[in-house]
Design a protein around this motif. Structure first.
Motif, PDB file in Angstrom:
ATOM      1  N   ARG A  57       0.809  -1.213   0.000  1.00  0.00           N
ATOM      2  CA  ARG A  57       0.000   0.000   0.000  1.00  0.00           C
ATOM      3  C   ARG A  57       0.849   1.273   0.000  1.00  0.00           C
ATOM      4  O   ARG A  57       0.340   2.352   0.310  1.00  0.00           O
ATOM      5  N   GLY A  58       2.115   1.167  -0.331  1.00  0.00           N
ATOM      6  CA  GLY A  58       2.993   2.331  -0.278  1.00  0.00           C
ATOM      7  C   GLY A  58       2.500   3.490  -1.121  1.00  0.00           C
ATOM      8  O   GLY A  58       2.435   4.633  -0.645  1.00  0.00           O
ATOM      9  N   GLU A  59       2.149   3.227  -2.370  1.00  0.00           N
ATOM     10  CA  GLU A  59       1.691   4.309  -3.258  1.00  0.00           C
ATOM     11  C   GLU A  59       0.359   4.873  -2.806  1.00  0.00           C
ATOM     12  O   GLU A  59       0.111   6.076  -2.926  1.00  0.00           O
ATOM     13  N   LEU A  60      -0.509   4.018  -2.292  1.00  0.00           N
ATOM     14  CA  LEU A  60      -1.817   4.473  -1.820  1.00  0.00           C
ATOM     15  C   LEU A  60      -1.682   5.411  -0.625  1.00  0.00           C
ATOM     16  O   LEU A  60      -2.424   6.388  -0.493  1.00  0.00           O
ATOM     17  N   LEU A  61      -0.711   5.146   0.230  1.00  0.00           N
ATOM     18  CA  LEU A  61      -0.524   5.944   1.441  1.00  0.00           C
ATOM     19  C   LEU A  61       0.359   7.172   1.239  1.00  0.00           C
ATOM     20  O   LEU A  61       0.343   8.086   2.064  1.00  0.00           O
ATOM     21  N   LYS A  62       1.123   7.195   0.168  1.00  0.00           N
ATOM     22  CA  LYS A  62       2.117   8.254  -0.008  1.00  0.00           C
ATOM     23  C   LYS A  62       1.546   9.663   0.064  1.00  0.00           C
ATOM     24  O   LYS A  62       2.122  10.532   0.745  1.00  0.00           O
ATOM     25  N   PRO A  63       0.436   9.985  -0.613  1.00  0.00           N
ATOM     26  CA  PRO A  63      -0.090  11.361  -0.503  1.00  0.00           C
ATOM     27  C   PRO A  63      -0.404  11.756   0.939  1.00  0.00           C
ATOM     28  O   PRO A  63      -0.083  12.870   1.369  1.00  0.00           O
ATOM     29  N   MET A  64      -1.018  10.849   1.705  1.00  0.00           N
ATOM     30  CA  MET A  64      -1.307  11.150   3.102  1.00  0.00           C
ATOM     31  C   MET A  64      -0.026  11.361   3.888  1.00  0.00           C
ATOM     32  O   MET A  64       0.099  12.324   4.666  1.00  0.00           O
ATOM     33  N   LEU A  65       0.949  10.470   3.698  1.00  0.00           N
ATOM     34  CA  LEU A  65       2.188  10.570   4.453  1.00  0.00           C
ATOM     35  C   LEU A  65       2.958  11.841   4.109  1.00  0.00           C
ATOM     36  O   LEU A  65       3.542  12.485   4.998  1.00  0.00           O
ATOM     37  N   ALA A  97       1.660  14.728   3.076  1.00  0.00           N
ATOM     38  CA  ALA A  97       0.962  15.866   3.696  1.00  0.00           C
ATOM     39  C   ALA A  97       1.211  15.889   5.201  1.00  0.00           C
ATOM     40  O   ALA A  97       1.417  16.956   5.790  1.00  0.00           O
ATOM     41  N   TRP A  98       1.192  14.722   5.820  1.00  0.00           N
ATOM     42  CA  TRP A  98       1.429  14.636   7.264  1.00  0.00           C
ATOM     43  C   TRP A  98       2.837  15.134   7.607  1.00  0.00           C
ATOM     44  O   TRP A  98       3.033  15.837   8.608  1.00  0.00           O
ATOM     45  N   ALA A  99       3.800  14.770   6.770  1.00  0.00           N
ATOM     46  CA  ALA A  99       5.191  15.163   7.024  1.00  0.00           C
ATOM     47  C   ALA A  99       5.388  16.671   6.966  1.00  0.00           C
ATOM     48  O   ALA A  99       6.286  17.211   7.621  1.00  0.00           O
ATOM     49  N   THR A 100       4.555  17.366   6.173  1.00  0.00           N
ATOM     50  CA  THR A 100       4.648  18.823   6.094  1.00  0.00           C
ATOM     51  C   THR A 100       3.875  19.520   7.201  1.00  0.00           C
ATOM     52  O   THR A 100       3.890  20.749   7.299  1.00  0.00           O
ATOM     53  N   GLY A 101       3.165  18.747   8.020  1.00  0.00           N
ATOM     54  CA  GLY A 101       2.378  19.315   9.103  1.00  0.00           C
ATOM     55  C   GLY A 101       0.955  19.665   8.721  1.00  0.00           C
ATOM     56  O   GLY A 101       0.206  20.214   9.537  1.00  0.00           O
ATOM     57  N   ASP A 102       0.539  19.331   7.487  1.00  0.00           N
ATOM     58  CA  ASP A 102      -0.814  19.647   7.036  1.00  0.00           C
ATOM     59  C   ASP A 102      -1.732  18.481   7.389  1.00  0.00           C
ATOM     60  O   ASP A 102      -2.051  17.630   6.561  1.00  0.00           O
ATOM     61  N   ARG A 103      -2.169  18.430   8.633  1.00  0.00           N
ATOM     62  CA  ARG A 103      -2.978  17.320   9.128  1.00  0.00           C
ATOM     63  C   ARG A 103      -4.333  17.249   8.423  1.00  0.00           C
ATOM     64  O   ARG A 103      -4.815  16.170   8.099  1.00  0.00           O
ATOM     65  N   ARG A 104      -4.950  18.383   8.193  1.00  0.00           N
ATOM     66  CA  ARG A 104      -6.266  18.378   7.545  1.00  0.00           C
ATOM     67  C   ARG A 104      -6.172  17.803   6.142  1.00  0.00           C
ATOM     68  O   ARG A 104      -6.997  16.992   5.736  1.00  0.00           O
ATOM     69  N   ARG A 105      -5.158  18.216   5.406  1.00  0.00           N
ATOM     70  CA  ARG A 105      -4.999  17.710   4.051  1.00  0.00           C
ATOM     71  C   ARG A 105      -4.678  16.213   4.066  1.00  0.00           C
ATOM     72  O   ARG A 105      -5.142  15.462   3.206  1.00  0.00           O
ATOM     73  N   ALA A 106      -3.902  15.781   5.055  1.00  0.00           N
ATOM     74  CA  ALA A 106      -3.575  14.357   5.163  1.00  0.00           C
ATOM     75  C   ALA A 106      -4.847  13.527   5.319  1.00  0.00           C
ATOM     76  O   ALA A 106      -5.000  12.480   4.682  1.00  0.00           O
ATOM     77  N   LEU A 107      -5.778  13.989   6.149  1.00  0.00           N
ATOM     78  CA  LEU A 107      -7.044  13.275   6.321  1.00  0.00           C
ATOM     79  C   LEU A 107      -7.826  13.220   5.019  1.00  0.00           C
ATOM     80  O   LEU A 107      -8.405  12.187   4.666  1.00  0.00           O
ATOM     81  N   GLU A 108      -7.845  14.325   4.305  1.00  0.00           N
ATOM     82  CA  GLU A 108      -8.590  14.386   3.043  1.00  0.00           C
ATOM     83  C   GLU A 108      -8.018  13.431   2.006  1.00  0.00           C
ATOM     84  O   GLU A 108      -8.746  12.962   1.118  1.00  0.00           O
ATOM     85  N   LEU A 109      -6.738  13.140   2.087  1.00  0.00           N
ATOM     86  CA  LEU A 109      -6.069  12.324   1.078  1.00  0.00           C
ATOM     87  C   LEU A 109      -6.151  10.816   1.358  1.00  0.00           C
ATOM     88  O   LEU A 109      -5.599  10.026   0.604  1.00  0.00           O
ATOM     89  N   ILE A 110      -6.834  10.438   2.419  1.00  0.00           N
ATOM     90  CA  ILE A 110      -7.055   9.016   2.693  1.00  0.00           C
ATOM     91  C   ILE A 110      -8.254   8.565   1.872  1.00  0.00           C
ATOM     92  O   ILE A 110      -9.371   9.010   2.098  1.00  0.00           O
TER      93      ILE A 110
END
Length: 322
Positions: free
Chosen positions: A240-248, A250-263
């Protein structure tokens, strides 16, 4: 033996009010109760209480971290519970995570595989009542012996997410415990664990037909867990690496809201069981059908009555006695 477990404490129910739930679980189709240890209750206290409320359920920790207690203290905890519930207690141990160990408990999270392996190799003779004196890779023990070892000594399960730990569990422990996986992931996990070992798994269950609510709650849990390096690596291994990459990212940049949206919805639906109680039971059964020995339900709290939700999720097959 077919097994069906539940995580206690149940969300929304104070620990001291669990007596009625625990007393009824067997009749509702459960064989096991398992605790957890994150930022709520510790892994052992709920099981001490449960041991006094029923003699019809197996009790297990899923899991007690190996860094937050010394090896001897872990042995003492396990022996006390095994004495309270002879033949019905399973000690589940694991490395936990850097967040829990280092950030919250001020311990060094180094060499987790070696620390789990060393703790297991200490616990085996210690729980059997032997005097332990030895130098391990990650710690040393001098002349420890339990005053009164439990008879029988409790089995030890390992929290295992990837091949090395799964193989260690298969070779040296009595079982493995995993979580955050879909039913179709089990053949890959089983391939490493082997066909004979008990494989327990925590399954997050949200018994509601409100898909929007279930997915919103599921996204919060997924973001909280799968951004932790050990879980991210687990899902990379599962493909699931590619599926999770957008969330990860966004999370790494501190954009928690965007990380949730990208799941994506498909990820939530794979990893969170949600729907009617009947659908949830069928989905949980599919884990067993794909190689899981012991499903352990972790109820996700909604506005529903938690007592009724636990009752409705019990195995219909075990409840009916068939």
């Amino acid at each position: 033996m077919e097994r069906w477990g539940i995580t206690i404490p149940v969300p929304g129910v104070p620990l001291g009010q669990h007596k009625r739930i625990v007393e009824e679980l067997h009749d509702w189709g459960y064989t096991d109760v398992w605790s957890s240890e994150k930022a709520g209750t510790d892994a052992f206290t709920p099981l001490v209480l449960a041991s006094q409320w029923t003699d019809r359920l197996r009790l297990g920790t899923a899991v007690a971290p190996v860094y937050t207690r010394g090896p001897a203290l872990l042995a003492m905890h396990a022996t006390a519970l095994a004495d309270l519930a002879p033949g019905r207690f399973v000690l589940g141990i694991g490395a936990s995570s850097q967040v829990i160990v280092q950030k919250w408990n001020a311990a060094e999270f180094t060499a987790p595989f070696q620390r789990v392996r060393d703790t297991l190799r200490f616990l085996r003779p210690a729980l059997a009542g032997e005097k332990v004196h030895g130098v391990y890779t990650t710690f040393s023990i001098k002349d420890f012996r339990l005053d009164k070892p439990a008879d029988p000594p409790p089995p030890v399960h390992l929290a295992a997410l990837r091949p090395e730990m799964l193989r260690l569990a298969a070779k040296e422990a009595d079982g493995a415990i995993t979580n955050w996986f879909a039913p179709y992931d089990l053949p890959q996990i089983r391939k490493e664990a082997g066909p004979d070992i008990e494989l327990a798994g925590r399954i997050f269950v949200c018994p509601t037909e409100d898909e929007v609510l279930a997915r919103r709650l599921g996204r919060r849990l997924i973001a909280g867990y799968l951004t932790v390096p050990v879980y991210a690596a687990f899902h990379e291994w599962l493909g699931r690496g590619e599926l999770l990459k957008p969330m990860l990212d966004a999370w790494a940049t501190g954009d928690r809201r965007r990380a949730l949206e990208l799941i994506p919805d498909v990820l939530v639906d794979d990893l969170i069981v949600h729907g009617s109680p009947e659908f949830c039971r069928e989905r949980i059964q599919s884990y067993s059908d794909n190689g899981l020995t012991t499903p352990i339900i972790a109820l996700i709290s909604t506005e529903g009555d938690p007592l009724e939700q636990v009752r409705s999720l019990g195995s219909a097959r075990l409840r009916s006695g068939t």
